[in-house]
Design a protein around this motif. Structure first.
Motif, mmCIF file in Angstrom:
data_model
loop_
_atom_site.group_PDB
_atom_site.id
_atom_site.type_symbol
_atom_site.label_atom_id
_atom_site.label_comp_id
_atom_site.label_asym_id
_atom_site.label_seq_id
_atom_site.Cartn_x
_atom_site.Cartn_y
_atom_site.Cartn_z
ATOM 1 N N VAL A 115 25.541 141.740 52.407
ATOM 2 C CA VAL A 115 24.199 142.298 52.561
ATOM 3 C C VAL A 115 23.306 141.707 51.470
ATOM 4 C CG1 VAL A 115 22.792 144.380 52.597
ATOM 5 C CG2 VAL A 115 25.107 144.430 53.551
ATOM 6 N N VAL A 116 22.208 141.099 51.892
ATOM 7 C CA VAL A 116 21.278 140.451 50.965
ATOM 8 C C VAL A 116 19.940 141.179 51.051
ATOM 9 C CG1 VAL A 116 20.114 138.311 50.356
ATOM 10 C CG2 VAL A 116 22.431 138.247 51.295
ATOM 11 N N SER A 117 19.368 141.540 49.928
ATOM 12 C CA SER A 117 18.091 142.265 49.932
ATOM 13 C C SER A 117 17.057 141.517 49.112
ATOM 14 C CB SER A 117 18.288 143.681 49.363
ATOM 15 O OG SER A 117 18.775 143.624 48.041
ATOM 16 N N GLY A 118 15.783 141.714 49.485
ATOM 17 C CA GLY A 118 14.687 141.056 48.785
ATOM 18 C C GLY A 118 14.260 139.782 49.479
ATOM 19 N N MET A 119 12.951 139.578 49.572
ATOM 20 C CA MET A 119 12.419 138.415 50.259
ATOM 21 C C MET A 119 12.961 137.105 49.689
ATOM 22 S SD MET A 119 10.465 137.176 52.618
ATOM 23 C CE MET A 119 9.326 138.476 53.102
ATOM 24 N N THR A 221 15.725 148.371 52.009
ATOM 25 C CA THR A 221 16.306 149.046 50.861
ATOM 26 C C THR A 221 15.467 150.269 50.489
ATOM 27 O OG1 THR A 221 15.029 147.767 49.237
ATOM 28 C CG2 THR A 221 17.104 146.819 50.006
ATOM 29 N N ALA A 222 15.979 151.044 49.528
ATOM 30 C CA ALA A 222 15.252 152.233 49.075
ATOM 31 C C ALA A 222 13.893 151.864 48.490
ATOM 32 C CB ALA A 222 16.088 152.984 48.048
ATOM 33 N N ASP A 223 13.778 150.637 47.976
ATOM 34 C CA ASP A 223 12.506 150.170 47.413
ATOM 35 C C ASP A 223 11.580 149.589 48.476
ATOM 36 O OD1 ASP A 223 13.459 150.884 44.930
ATOM 37 O OD2 ASP A 223 14.323 148.914 44.540
ATOM 38 N N GLY A 224 12.032 149.606 49.729
ATOM 39 C CA GLY A 224 11.190 149.084 50.799
ATOM 40 C C GLY A 224 11.299 147.584 50.987
#
Length: 330
Positions: A115-119, A221-224
């Motif tokens: 799982v990868v998060s962030g643009m 994510t929780a941070d949107g």
């Protein structure tokens, strides 16, 4: 008289006279054929009477200790046969594990999920996947079109992939294809050698690379921040490839009409054109409302119409896209 009593009487009779006659016995005792058969079966199960060809009646009576030893011997032989079968089964299972467990383990090991998060991280994964592609890249693009800046970056990446001889098939929503910067992108992508189709609906956003890598969206994510799931392994990638193929067969080949907006080659006029100029100048809603002689609410609606038509996520991007399309040249 029950069957056990008849069996005892038959046993005594057989010990006294090895050549006993079944017919004489039943006549003297008044037994039926069924009653004699039941007594014979019980004595046979106990090993006290055993089949024999030495006597016309077909049976030989054994002493109880002899019968017991024979029963135990039979049980030992039966147990030995069971143990031998268990050993053979254990050996076969061991061989199966030795031959096929490594194959199964390799298959499980080949299926990896990340799982990868962030643009930035998602973009890095896409960049890495495009550089690794050797045979084909498949993609589905539902939802709103990406911002013009991301689309431009994606086009350069796609051209590099196509330049290496990698096959590329992609499907975009028909509504997104009518947005000006997406229209230009899809036409250039098609001209670079990709196969482009459009569809009214698509099941999910998806990228499959070389039958062994699939990238699908994950919940924010929780941070949107946006997130993606990266799946490695032919089994799972094959499932998503089938999803793509199903969409591909029902999609339409890209044509000029497919990317033409319902209103033709739209360009801003009147208030929309003035609004584009003011957006480029960085004016606030209040300032633009005064200049146009409308309410701030109307300004926000006009800005929303522009960003929707351009497929951009912000006013700044709308201004950049308008310049790129030459809307402010004259």
């Amino acid at each position: 008289m029950d069957v056990r009593a008849r069996a005892q009487e038959l046993y005594r009779f057989a010990l006294d006279n090895a050549a006993w006659n079944p017919q004489t016995l039943t006549e003297n005792r008044g037994w039926s054929g069924t009653e004699l058969a039941d007594a014979l079966r019980l004595l046979g199960e106990l090993g006290l009477l055993v089949p024999s060809s030495d006597h016309r009646n077909g049976w030989t009576a054994l002493a109880p200790d002899t019968a017991l030893r024979k029963l135990l011997l039979d049980e030992e032989q039966h147990t030995d046969a069971l143990l031998s079968a268990v050993r053979q089964t254990r050996s076969a299972l061991a061989q199966v594990l030795a031959d096929f467990q490594p194959v199964h383990a390799r298959e499980l090991a080949s299926v990896q999920m990340e799982v990868v998060s962030g643009m930035a991280n998602v973009s890095a994964i896409l960049e890495d996947a495009s550089r690794r592609a050797e045979e084909e890249v498949l993609s589905l693009h539902p939802g709103r079109p990406l911002p013009a800046g991301m689309v431009e970056a994606g086009l350069e990446r796609d051209r590099l992939v196509l330049g290496r001889g990698v096959r590329m098939r992609t499907i975009h929503l028909r509504s997104a294809a009518s947005v000006p910067h997406m229209t230009a992108y899809l036409r250039r992508l098609n001209g670079a050698g990709a196969q482009v189709r459009t569809a009214h609906t698509l099941p999910m956003r998806l990228i499959v690379v070389d039958r062994s890598l699939a990238i699908v969206p994950a919940s924010h994510t929780a941070d949107g921040e946006i997130a993606a799931i990266v799946l490695r392994g032919e089994t799972l990638a094959g499932v998503f490839r089938e999803i793509f193929q199903h969409s591909w067969e029902s999609a339409a080949v890209l044509t000029e009409s497919a990317t033409e907006s319902p209103e033709g080659d739209w360009r801003p006029t009147g208030r929309h054109r003035e609004l584009v100029r003011m957006l480029g100048g960085g004016l606030t809603d209040e300032a633009m409302a005064r200049k146009l002689g409308v309410s701030e609410r109307t300004v926000r609606r006009l800005v929303s119409e522009l960003t929707e038509r351009l497929g951009t996520a912000s006013r700044f991007q709308a201004g950049v896209c308008a310049v790129r399309l030459g809307w402010l040249d004259d």
